[in-house]
Design a protein around this motif. Structure first.
Motif, short mmCIF file in Angstrom:
data_model
loop_
_atom_site.label_atom_id
_atom_site.label_comp_id
_atom_site.label_asym_id
_atom_site.label_seq_id
_atom_site.Cartn_x
_atom_site.Cartn_y
_atom_site.Cartn_z
N ALA A 1 -55.89 -6.50 -29.63
CA ALA A 1 -56.53 -6.08 -28.38
C ALA A 1 -56.47 -4.56 -28.22
CB ALA A 1 -55.86 -6.78 -27.20
N ALA A 2 -55.33 -3.97 -28.50
CA ALA A 2 -55.22 -2.51 -28.39
C ALA A 2 -56.21 -1.83 -29.33
CB ALA A 2 -53.79 -2.07 -28.71
N GLY A 3 -56.34 -2.37 -30.55
CA GLY A 3 -57.30 -1.80 -31.49
C GLY A 3 -58.72 -1.92 -30.99
N MET A 4 -59.07 -3.07 -30.39
CA MET A 4 -60.43 -3.26 -29.88
C MET A 4 -60.75 -2.28 -28.75
SD MET A 4 -61.27 -7.36 -29.95
CE MET A 4 -59.89 -7.86 -28.90
N VAL A 5 -59.81 -2.10 -27.85
CA VAL A 5 -60.08 -1.20 -26.71
C VAL A 5 -60.14 0.25 -27.19
CG1 VAL A 5 -59.28 -0.43 -24.45
CG2 VAL A 5 -59.01 -2.82 -25.11
N LEU A 6 -59.33 0.60 -28.17
CA LEU A 6 -59.46 1.95 -28.74
C LEU A 6 -60.82 2.15 -29.37
CD1 LEU A 6 -55.93 2.53 -30.31
CD2 LEU A 6 -56.95 3.77 -28.40
N TYR A 7 -61.39 1.07 -29.94
CA TYR A 7 -62.75 1.19 -30.47
C TYR A 7 -63.75 1.43 -29.33
CZ TYR A 7 -67.38 0.13 -32.00
OH TYR A 7 -68.73 0.23 -32.22
N LEU A 8 -63.59 0.72 -28.21
CA LEU A 8 -64.49 0.93 -27.08
C LEU A 8 -64.41 2.37 -26.58
CD1 LEU A 8 -64.09 -2.36 -24.99
CD2 LEU A 8 -65.85 -1.78 -26.68
N ILE A 9 -63.20 2.94 -26.60
CA ILE A 9 -63.04 4.34 -26.20
C ILE A 9 -63.74 5.24 -27.21
CG2 ILE A 9 -61.37 6.20 -25.83
CD1 ILE A 9 -59.39 4.06 -24.87
N TYR A 10 -63.58 4.93 -28.49
CA TYR A 10 -64.25 5.69 -29.55
C TYR A 10 -65.76 5.63 -29.38
CZ TYR A 10 -66.30 6.30 -34.24
OH TYR A 10 -67.09 6.66 -35.30
N ARG A 11 -66.27 4.46 -29.02
CA ARG A 11 -67.71 4.26 -28.94
C ARG A 11 -68.32 4.78 -27.65
NH1 ARG A 11 -71.11 0.60 -26.56
NH2 ARG A 11 -73.06 0.13 -27.66
N ASP A 12 -67.64 4.50 -26.52
CA ASP A 12 -68.25 4.77 -25.22
C ASP A 12 -67.54 5.82 -24.38
OD1 ASP A 12 -70.23 2.85 -25.66
OD2 ASP A 12 -68.92 1.23 -24.99
N GLY A 13 -66.42 6.31 -24.86
CA GLY A 13 -65.74 7.37 -24.11
C GLY A 13 -64.52 6.89 -23.35
N HIS A 14 -63.80 7.84 -22.81
CA HIS A 14 -62.55 7.58 -22.12
C HIS A 14 -62.80 7.05 -20.71
CE1 HIS A 14 -60.27 9.85 -25.21
NE2 HIS A 14 -61.35 10.62 -25.23
N SER A 15 -61.88 6.22 -20.26
CA SER A 15 -61.85 5.81 -18.86
C SER A 15 -60.42 5.40 -18.54
CB SER A 15 -62.81 4.64 -18.59
OG SER A 15 -62.27 3.41 -19.04
N LEU A 16 -60.08 5.52 -17.28
CA LEU A 16 -58.72 5.19 -16.86
C LEU A 16 -58.42 3.72 -17.12
CD1 LEU A 16 -56.17 6.26 -15.51
CD2 LEU A 16 -57.15 5.61 -13.29
N LEU A 17 -59.40 2.85 -16.87
CA LEU A 17 -59.19 1.42 -17.07
C LEU A 17 -58.93 1.11 -18.54
CD1 LEU A 17 -59.16 -1.49 -16.07
CD2 LEU A 17 -61.65 -1.53 -16.35
N ARG A 18 -59.70 1.70 -19.44
CA ARG A 18 -59.52 1.43 -20.86
C ARG A 18 -58.14 1.88 -21.34
NH1 ARG A 18 -65.50 3.62 -21.90
NH2 ARG A 18 -66.62 1.71 -21.36
N TRP A 19 -57.72 3.04 -20.91
CA TRP A 19 -56.41 3.52 -21.31
C TRP A 19 -55.29 2.70 -20.70
CZ3 TRP A 19 -55.24 5.92 -25.42
CH2 TRP A 19 -56.14 6.82 -26.02
N PHE A 20 -55.53 2.18 -19.50
CA PHE A 20 -54.53 1.29 -18.89
C PHE A 20 -54.38 0.02 -19.73
CE2 PHE A 20 -53.56 -2.39 -16.22
CZ PHE A 20 -52.34 -2.01 -15.67
N VAL A 21 -55.50 -0.53 -20.21
CA VAL A 21 -55.44 -1.74 -21.02
C VAL A 21 -54.77 -1.45 -22.36
CG1 VAL A 21 -56.80 -3.54 -22.16
CG2 VAL A 21 -57.43 -2.77 -19.87
N VAL A 22 -55.03 -0.28 -22.94
CA VAL A 22 -54.33 0.11 -24.17
C VAL A 22 -52.82 0.17 -23.94
CG1 VAL A 22 -53.95 1.99 -25.84
CG2 VAL A 22 -56.28 1.36 -25.18
N ALA A 23 -52.42 0.79 -22.83
CA ALA A 23 -50.99 0.88 -22.51
C ALA A 23 -50.39 -0.50 -22.27
CB ALA A 23 -50.79 1.78 -21.28
N PHE A 24 -51.11 -1.34 -21.56
CA PHE A 24 -50.67 -2.71 -21.28
C PHE A 24 -50.40 -3.46 -22.59
CE2 PHE A 24 -52.27 -7.14 -20.89
CZ PHE A 24 -51.33 -7.66 -20.01
N ASN A 25 -51.32 -3.35 -23.52
CA ASN A 25 -51.16 -4.03 -24.80
C ASN A 25 -50.09 -3.39 -25.67
OD1 ASN A 25 -53.17 -6.34 -25.19
ND2 ASN A 25 -54.47 -4.76 -24.31
N THR A 26 -49.93 -2.08 -25.56
CA THR A 26 -48.88 -1.41 -26.32
C THR A 26 -47.50 -1.92 -25.89
OG1 THR A 26 -50.26 0.56 -26.57
CG2 THR A 26 -47.89 0.82 -26.94
N VAL A 27 -47.32 -2.11 -24.61
CA VAL A 27 -46.04 -2.61 -24.10
C VAL A 27 -45.77 -4.03 -24.61
CG1 VAL A 27 -44.80 -3.32 -22.01
CG2 VAL A 27 -46.04 -1.15 -22.05
#
Length: 389
Positions: free
Chosen positions: A209-235
């Motif tokens: 999941a963290a890898g997928m959301v990082l791809y969405l950031i790579y493709r569509d840009g940064h957002s607070l929600l996307r980074w929150f989900v990355v952090a959530f999955n990292t934990v």
């Protein structure tokens, strides 16, 4: 205008060179872990005793598998853009099975002919189930222990394939999946539904999941929600990796390694993936990186049993430093041969054959279930009206 939420077909993205570098690094880390920190005696004595200094570093090598899963989440979502379900299945079959089939047959040859003592109760009857890559579902043992990760990967592919079939490979759907799947895995961990957690690959869901959301950031840009989900999955990923890493270190290598060491490494892995794909470093490209990245899969498949066999055969005649580096070099060369003469020619043919076969099956199925045209009876008015000439 097209729905911006849908992942639209695009031209193939430029190859991310450092992503290839991360992949081969993960593979080499796992190789060194199995050769120098795993609890075996193929060096003539306990491996960590043969490598008392090196093993203090390579004992963390199992983190390479978690890095594989993290990268897979990014790469698989990227690679399925613009593909139909049939094309996605074909691409995965063509990519995985040629090298895997050779690896299974090679493992069988080693286990049942050259080195029977390593078979450990396995029999030739295990070969066929292993060739499917789904032997775990049949409760059949792996011919080589490293195959366990492929079953985890396969369930991830199946999940994304189902979403693609249902038209759910959209940004919102991927974000929702990246929250619910890891959360379900975490919930099941604290319940008695252990079997269900295993079937959904719960302990590894957060990595994909963290890898997928990082791809969405790579493709569509940064957002607070996307980074929150990355952090959530990292934990969540750090929690599960800490448990498994510490437990495996004790059981497989008789080493006491605190869980927080592995947890910190997961944070580092997520940071490295972000650094290689979301910063100007993503523009780094080199042919040697692409070649090195291509060696990752066959190196991972072949290194364990065949490397152990080489070490067991030669440890008494060859200096341990030459033997270690030589074994890794031999497996690298073999991996290149597999890529050059097996994966590239056979993978393309198998992909095309799979796509063609599934397309024909789909067409035949549609014909079987297609509704016949309904005959509409002519009205009396139509029947009495003279035919025009």
């Amino acid at each position: 205008m097209p729905n911006s939420d849908t992942i639209q077909p695009r031209q193939p993205a430029p190859r991310l060179g450092l992503l290839d570098g991360l992949r081969i690094t993960a593979a080499v880390v796992v190789v060194l872990y199995h050769y120098t920190a795993w609890g075996h005696n193929f060096w003539g004595q306990y491996a960590p005793d043969t490598w008392p200094v090196l093993s203090t570093v390579t004992r963390y090598g199992q983190i390479g598998v978690q890095l594989f899963f993290l990268i897979s989440g990014f790469v698989i979502l990227m690679s399925m853009q613009g593909k139909s379900v049939i094309q996605f299945i074909g691409s995965r079959v063509g990519r995985l099975y040629p090298a895997y089939w050779v690896a299974v047959l090679a493992a069988a040859l080693l286990s049942f002919v050259f080195w029977p003592s390593i078979a450990d109760g396995r029999t030739p009857a295990d070969i066929l189930p292993n060739l499917t890559m789904m032997q775990t579902a049949f409760e059949v043992r792996h011919l080589d222990g490293v195959y366990w990760t492929l079953w985890v990967e396969l369930r991830f592919y199946i999940l994304l394939g189902i979403m693609l079939l249902c038209g759910l490979v959209k940004n919102k759907s991927i974000m929702l999946l990246s929250v619910l799947w890891p959360a379900l895995g975490l919930y099941l961990h604290f319940t008695s539904y252990v079997k269900l957690q295993d079937w959904i690959a719960g302990p590894y869901a957060a990595l994909f999941a963290a890898g997928m959301v990082l791809y969405l950031i790579y493709r569509d840009g940064h957002s607070l929600l996307r980074w929150f989900v990355v952090a959530f999955n990292t934990v969540i990923a750090a929690y599960f990796t800490g448990l498994k890493g510490s437990e495996d270190a004790l059981q497989l290598s008789n080493m006491h390694v605190p869980a927080w060491h592995f947890q910190a490494l997961i944070v580092l892995c997520v940071g490295l993936l972000a650094l290689c794909t979301l910063t100007p470093l993503k523009h780094i490209r080199a042919k040697w990186l692409a070649v090195a990245g291509s060696l990752t899969f066959p190196l991972y498949l072949f290194h364990q049993l065949w490397g152990w066999w080489i070490i067991e055969q030669l440890h008494g005649q060859v200096n341990k430093y030459f033997l270690l580096t030589g074994t890794v070099a031999v497996l690298m060369l073999w991996s290149y041969a597999v890529v050059r003469f097996i994966e590239k020619p056979l993978g393309l043919r198998l992909r095309n054959a799979t796509i063609a076969g599934l397309t024909k099956a789909k067409t035949a199925t549609q014909k079987i279930f297609a509704k016949p045209p309904v005959a509409i009876p002519e009205s009396k008015y139509q029947q009495s009206w003279p035919q025009s000439r």
